[in-house]
Design a protein around this motif. Structure first.
Motif, PDB file in Angstrom:
ATOM      1  N   UNK A   1       0.816  -1.199   0.000  1.00  0.00           N
ATOM      2  CA  UNK A   1       0.000   0.000   0.000  1.00  0.00           C
ATOM      3  C   UNK A   1       0.860   1.263   0.000  1.00  0.00           C
ATOM      4  N   UNK A   2       0.255   2.353  -0.467  1.00  0.00           N
ATOM      5  CA  UNK A   2       0.820   3.693  -0.316  1.00  0.00           C
ATOM      6  C   UNK A   2      -0.241   4.558   0.342  1.00  0.00           C
ATOM      7  N   UNK A   3       0.170   5.660   0.962  1.00  0.00           N
ATOM      8  CA  UNK A   3      -0.814   6.456   1.706  1.00  0.00           C
ATOM      9  C   UNK A   3      -0.398   7.923   1.787  1.00  0.00           C
ATOM     10  N   UNK A   4      -1.422   8.767   1.908  1.00  0.00           N
ATOM     11  CA  UNK A   4      -1.243  10.200   2.151  1.00  0.00           C
ATOM     12  C   UNK A   4      -2.112  10.565   3.344  1.00  0.00           C
ATOM     13  N   UNK A   5      -1.636  11.455   4.197  1.00  0.00           N
ATOM     14  CA  UNK A   5      -2.418  11.845   5.371  1.00  0.00           C
ATOM     15  C   UNK A   5      -2.127  13.292   5.746  1.00  0.00           C
ATOM     16  N   UNK A   6      -3.134  13.929   6.326  1.00  0.00           N
ATOM     17  CA  UNK A   6      -3.041  15.317   6.774  1.00  0.00           C
ATOM     18  C   UNK A   6      -3.568  15.389   8.207  1.00  0.00           C
ATOM     19  N   UNK A   7      -2.874  16.119   9.095  1.00  0.00           N
ATOM     20  CA  UNK A   7      -3.361  16.232  10.476  1.00  0.00           C
ATOM     21  C   UNK A   7      -4.616  17.081  10.573  1.00  0.00           C
ATOM     22  N   UNK A   8      -5.406  16.830  11.595  1.00  0.00           N
ATOM     23  CA  UNK A   8      -6.595  17.627  11.907  1.00  0.00           C
ATOM     24  C   UNK A   8      -6.333  18.298  13.245  1.00  0.00           C
TER      25      UNK A   8
ATOM     26  N   UNK B   1      -6.008  12.604  12.255  1.00  0.00           N
ATOM     27  CA  UNK B   1      -5.478  12.715  10.886  1.00  0.00           C
ATOM     28  C   UNK B   1      -6.443  12.015   9.947  1.00  0.00           C
ATOM     29  N   UNK B   2      -6.558  12.550   8.734  1.00  0.00           N
ATOM     30  CA  UNK B   2      -7.363  11.913   7.695  1.00  0.00           C
ATOM     31  C   UNK B   2      -6.406  11.331   6.657  1.00  0.00           C
ATOM     32  N   UNK B   3      -6.707  10.123   6.205  1.00  0.00           N
ATOM     33  CA  UNK B   3      -5.748   9.352   5.407  1.00  0.00           C
ATOM     34  C   UNK B   3      -6.403   8.757   4.169  1.00  0.00           C
ATOM     35  N   UNK B   4      -5.650   8.733   3.075  1.00  0.00           N
ATOM     36  CA  UNK B   4      -6.004   7.990   1.867  1.00  0.00           C
ATOM     37  C   UNK B   4      -5.013   6.847   1.713  1.00  0.00           C
ATOM     38  N   UNK B   5      -5.515   5.634   1.583  1.00  0.00           N
ATOM     39  CA  UNK B   5      -4.633   4.467   1.472  1.00  0.00           C
ATOM     40  C   UNK B   5      -5.073   3.602   0.301  1.00  0.00           C
ATOM     41  N   UNK B   6      -4.101   3.059  -0.411  1.00  0.00           N
ATOM     42  CA  UNK B   6      -4.407   2.163  -1.526  1.00  0.00           C
ATOM     43  C   UNK B   6      -3.218   2.008  -2.440  1.00  0.00           C
ATOM     44  N   UNK B   7      -3.473   2.022  -3.731  1.00  0.00           N
ATOM     45  CA  UNK B   7      -2.413   1.891  -4.716  1.00  0.00           C
ATOM     46  C   UNK B   7      -1.729   3.204  -4.991  1.00  0.00           C
ATOM     47  N   UNK B   8      -1.053   3.326  -6.139  1.00  0.00           N
ATOM     48  CA  UNK B   8      -0.305   4.551  -6.472  1.00  0.00           C
ATOM     49  C   UNK B   8      -1.164   5.815  -6.470  1.00  0.00           C
ATOM     50  N   UNK B   9      -2.491   5.670  -6.710  1.00  0.00           N
ATOM     51  CA  UNK B   9      -3.363   6.848  -6.720  1.00  0.00           C
ATOM     52  C   UNK B   9      -3.406   7.542  -5.360  1.00  0.00           C
ATOM     53  N   UNK B  10      -3.099   6.804  -4.304  1.00  0.00           N
ATOM     54  CA  UNK B  10      -3.149   7.375  -2.952  1.00  0.00           C
ATOM     55  C   UNK B  10      -2.078   8.438  -2.742  1.00  0.00           C
TER      56      UNK B  10
ATOM     57  N   UNK C   1      -0.883  10.356  -5.351  1.00  0.00           N
ATOM     58  CA  UNK C   1      -0.876  11.240  -6.514  1.00  0.00           C
ATOM     59  C   UNK C   1      -0.636  12.678  -6.077  1.00  0.00           C
ATOM     60  N   UNK C   2      -0.228  13.520  -7.005  1.00  0.00           N
ATOM     61  CA  UNK C   2       0.108  14.910  -6.688  1.00  0.00           C
ATOM     62  C   UNK C   2      -1.051  15.662  -6.047  1.00  0.00           C
ATOM     63  N   UNK C   3      -2.274  15.317  -6.456  1.00  0.00           N
ATOM     64  CA  UNK C   3      -3.430  16.049  -5.948  1.00  0.00           C
ATOM     65  C   UNK C   3      -3.933  15.528  -4.596  1.00  0.00           C
ATOM     66  N   UNK C   4      -3.369  14.432  -4.095  1.00  0.00           N
ATOM     67  CA  UNK C   4      -3.918  13.797  -2.893  1.00  0.00           C
ATOM     68  C   UNK C   4      -3.845  14.698  -1.660  1.00  0.00           C
ATOM     69  N   UNK C   5      -2.682  15.292  -1.406  1.00  0.00           N
ATOM     70  CA  UNK C   5      -2.558  16.145  -0.224  1.00  0.00           C
ATOM     71  C   UNK C   5      -3.448  17.383  -0.315  1.00  0.00           C
ATOM     72  N   UNK C   6      -3.484  18.109  -1.448  1.00  0.00           N
ATOM     73  CA  UNK C   6      -4.409  19.248  -1.533  1.00  0.00           C
ATOM     74  C   UNK C   6      -5.867  18.843  -1.330  1.00  0.00           C
ATOM     75  N   UNK C   7      -6.246  17.667  -1.820  1.00  0.00           N
ATOM     76  CA  UNK C   7      -7.612  17.181  -1.637  1.00  0.00           C
ATOM     77  C   UNK C   7      -7.903  16.957  -0.153  1.00  0.00           C
ATOM     78  N   UNK C   8      -6.980  16.323   0.545  1.00  0.00           N
ATOM     79  CA  UNK C   8      -7.151  16.071   1.977  1.00  0.00           C
ATOM     80  C   UNK C   8      -7.164  17.380   2.766  1.00  0.00           C
ATOM     81  N   UNK C   9      -6.290  18.299   2.398  1.00  0.00           N
ATOM     82  CA  UNK C   9      -6.226  19.585   3.096  1.00  0.00           C
ATOM     83  C   UNK C   9      -7.533  20.360   2.955  1.00  0.00           C
ATOM     84  N   UNK C  10      -8.129  20.317   1.780  1.00  0.00           N
ATOM     85  CA  UNK C  10      -9.401  21.017   1.566  1.00  0.00           C
ATOM     86  C   UNK C  10     -10.498  20.395   2.430  1.00  0.00           C
TER      87      UNK C  10
END
Length: 406
Positions: free
Chosen positions: A162-169, A180-189, A191-200
């Motif tokens: 797995x790969x993952x991106x996460x942002x603190x709350x 923290x909110x997290x996206x976990x899965x394949x390479x899409x997790x 992706x360049x837009x993952x952190x901005x999406x989580x931050x929003x």
């Protein structure tokens, strides 16, 4: 958090190389060819772990209670609306972790969730660095910064698929990290837009936390001394005097006699002091009567249940040398209106111990933050020594030191 795109193929190759070097002891932790935030996470993780194993998981009852007591329950619907549908379509999982790294909610397709359960990525699982080592949610709650971790960068071998991106709350009032909110899965997790999406999504969720918290079930056995609107026992506001009494009795588990409590509460003892204490105890018992099981004995006065307080948790964090937790628990305004000698002594000892711990183990940012909170020039000087000579913050800190020492 990097501002330029990460070459994940290079990051993965270096992570595999780092693992080989670590297994053969051919390089120290500081020399491993990892990205900086991942290397620091490996260092923190390996300092706490004798071996990396699958995470512990809460029972259903304990998970239900953890959810009920967490303010994060108020904002999980925000993430369900903003993140879960798109993540499910992309075969990704959305996970909401508390400040301790425990996953309280995990959502996605049934097949993705079922597959992730095999590696322990599931509701109730502990994904803090102390449990499974490096992961994006673990780094986010440990550092208060957003993070991305590719498969091979995980210390936990089973998680490397797995790969993952996460942002603190953060609590928008105190600034403390509450999860923290997290996206976990394949390479899409990652992706360049993952952190901005989580931050929003986090921005929307933190705004929700500013609204009245109807229906939130606070821990009825926790005396929160850090709220800007005064001390609260669970969700119930308590007076300053009652907060002082509860804090002292929680500290003295064997209880205090009426005379001892007078000495702890009053600067100047007079003939009416013990009568005042008895009257306050009558009032306090009425407050506690709202919750079954919360009783006070007399002769000596003693709590008949396990009460946690902010000062008590701070003391345990200090004893464990946990700088991050201690700094999150400490605020200079804690019971600041209290003039009770016993409370002042507890605050003084905690503040002195925190100061020494941060001087001994703190990062430049931690030294700087505490130095500014306490208006302590020696802490600011220590921060200055830790900062690189090129840091633009140096001139500002020097000015702050000069102002304090005038």
């Amino acid at each position: 958090m990097s501002t330029s795109p990460i070459d994940w193929s290079v990051a993965s190759r270096r992570a595999r190389q780092a693992r080989e070097l670590l297994s053969t002891q051919e390089a120290g932790l500081r020399d491993l060819p990892l990205r900086k935030d991942v290397r620091e996470s490996w260092k923190r993780s390996l300092a706490q772990l004798s071996s990396v194993q699958s995470p512990s998981v809460l029972t259903d009852d304990r998970l239900r209670l953890a959810r009920e007591r967490s303010e994060l329950q108020r904002i999980w619907p925000v993430f369900e609306k903003l993140l879960v549908p798109a993540a499910t379509d992309a075969n990704l999982l959305v996970a909401l972790a508390d400040a301790g790294g425990t996953l309280l909610w995990v959502a996605g397709s049934n097949s993705s969730m079922s597959q992730a359960e095999h590696v322990g990525f599931m509701p109730g699982a502990d994904w803090a660095e102390r449990s499974v080592g490096t992961s994006a949610p673990g780094i986010a709650v440990a550092t208060g910064s957003g993070s991305q971790v590719s498969g091979a960068e995980h210390l936990y071998e089973q998680a490397q698929q797995y790969s993952c991106s996460a942002v603190p709350i953060r609590d928008p009032r105190s600034g403390q990290v509450i999860g923290a909110i997290d996206l976990t899965g394949g390479p899409e997790a990652i992706a360049t837009h993952s952190l901005p999406l989580l931050q929003a999504a986090v921005m929307a969720a933190e705004t929700q936390l500013l609204l009245p918290g109807a229906g939130v079930v606070a821990d009825p056995d926790y005396l929160d001394l850090n709220r800007p609107d005064g001390a609260h026992l669970g969700s119930q506001a308590v007076s300053l005097r009652h907060a002082e009494i509860l804090t002292l009795l929680a500290q003295h588990r064997d209880g205090l006699t009426s005379a001892q409590l007078v000495d702890e509460l009053f600067e100047r003892r007079d003939s009416a002091a013990e009568g005042t204490v008895r009257a306050e105890m009558v009032r306090l018992r009425k407050v506690l009567a709202a919750s079954p099981g919360r009783t006070l004995t007399s002769r000596p006065y003693r709590l008949q249940w396990e009460l946690q307080t902010t000062l008590g948790r701070l003391r345990r964090a200090l004893e464990q040398g946990d700088v991050d937790s201690a700094l999150q628990l400490f605020t200079p305004g804690m019971l600041e209106r209290s003039q009770a000698p016993g409370v002042l002594a507890l605050r003084y000892r905690a503040e002195a111990a925190l100061r020494e711990l941060v001087l001994d183990r703190g990062s430049a940012q931690q030294l700087l933050n505490l130095g500014r909170q306490l208006a302590d020039s020696s802490l600011l000087r220590a921060a200055l020594r830790e900062l690189p000579s090129s840091s633009p913050a140096r001139s500002l800190i020097v000015a702050e030191i000069q102002e304090l020492e005038m």
